[in-house]
Design an enzyme around this catalytic site. Structure first.
Site, short mmCIF file in Angstrom:
data_model
loop_
_atom_site.label_atom_id
_atom_site.label_comp_id
_atom_site.label_asym_id
_atom_site.label_seq_id
_atom_site.Cartn_x
_atom_site.Cartn_y
_atom_site.Cartn_z
N ASP A 75 58.72 81.81 60.16
CA ASP A 75 59.22 83.18 60.31
C ASP A 75 58.61 83.88 61.52
OD1 ASP A 75 56.69 83.24 59.17
OD2 ASP A 75 57.32 84.14 57.29
N ASN A 101 53.42 88.89 46.26
CA ASN A 101 54.60 89.19 45.44
C ASN A 101 55.46 87.94 45.19
OD1 ASN A 101 55.80 88.74 47.88
ND2 ASN A 101 56.76 90.76 48.09
N HIS A 156 56.53 85.76 47.53
CA HIS A 156 57.44 85.31 48.60
C HIS A 156 56.94 84.04 49.28
CE1 HIS A 156 55.42 88.10 51.86
NE2 HIS A 156 54.95 86.87 51.98
N GLU A 198 61.61 87.59 50.40
CA GLU A 198 61.06 88.55 49.46
C GLU A 198 61.71 88.38 48.08
OE1 GLU A 198 58.49 89.94 50.39
OE2 GLU A 198 58.69 91.33 52.05
#
Ligand code: GLP
Length: 253
Positions: free
Chosen positions: A63, A132, A134, A139
């Protein structure tokens, strides 16, 4: 999923470095997917000082922050250059990192998928996990079949990039999709620290759900998760995983 529990962060990096070096030894032109974040730093340190030759290895990455050029100090490009690539003898034509400074993100995403396909697919993808759940910048709520695409970041992810007195570099990113990651022939997930214990419990032993995108690794036939004791502390079957790996058997493969 193979779960390997190591004593601490250094041991996680040592074990992961062994996995990467062995893969390159077997296939000198390996297609290797790199990850950013604090977790792989110790792995990259070890790869830098190893005798393994990376001259034919082909590199992609997970990313990049949107709107950020490769020279920007907060860019993932810059991170991967300074922590790894600048220290290895690599062939520049083999380095294909996502760029955040492109005009047409959709096209860049599409071109990236094509470049991965042209390279014959990713052989080994390194991964970390966000608190979280990801993976890359997929996400919670991301489609489990998603491909490389632009993505809006959540507040909890952005908190990772906030610097006192400084504006956020970007609220957006371009990221490999969950489906793109799942197409890699092998996955190497590294996790360290007590702050990740809850999410480790969820992605390893919870239901597969886009709420915890990393849980999709449960569907991958060759995913290895190297986790330190602190991050593994909430796993229900912790002792079993340890027993299995100490006895050289592989879980779920
Ligand atoms: C970012 C990256 C992820 C990485 C995560 C965890 O969100 N996009 O690929 O896994 O951070 O980072 P850290 O290793 O610093 O906990």
């Amino acid at each position: 999923m193979e779960i390997i529990i190591e004593r601490d962060y250094d041991a996680v990096c040592e074990r992961s470095s062994g996995i990467v070096r062995e893969a390159v030894a077997k296939n000198p032109s390996l297609v290797l997917g790199l990850a950013t974040g604090k977790t792989p730093v110790g792995l990259y340190e070890r790869l830098r000082s190893s005798k393994t030759s990376f001259k034919d290895v082909r590199f992609f990455n997970l990313d990049e922050l949107y709107g950020v050029g490769p020279e920007h100090p907060e860019s993932f490009h810059h991170f991967l250059r300074t922590h790894l690539l600048d220290h290895l003898k690599v062939d520049e034509k083999n380095v294909k990192l996502l760029r955040g400074d492109v005009k047409d993100l959709e096209k860049a995403a599409d071109d990236y998928e094509k470049a991965i396909a042209k390279a014959g697919g990713i052989d080994l993808q390194i991964l970390g996990i966000g608190s979280n759940g990801h993976i890359a910048f997929n996400e919670p709520g991301s489609s489990l079949g998603s491909r490389t695409r632009p993505k809006t970041l959540t507040d909890e992810t952005l908190a990772q990039y906030r610097r006192p007195g400084k504006e956020l570099v970007s609220n957006f990113a371009i990221t490999m999709g969950v489906g793109t990651i799942m197409d890699a022939r092998r996955l190497l997930m590294m996790v360290s620290g007590a702050s990740k214990a809850g999410v480790v419990r969820e992605f390893v032993e919870g239901p597969v759900s886009s709420e915890i995108p990393a849980s999709v690794l449960q569907f991958h036939a060759h995913a290895v998760c190297v986790i330190d004791e602190a991050a593994a502390s909430k796993l229900k079957r912790r002792d079993y995983y340890k027993w299995v790996s100490e006895n050289k058997w592989r879980v779920g493969q």
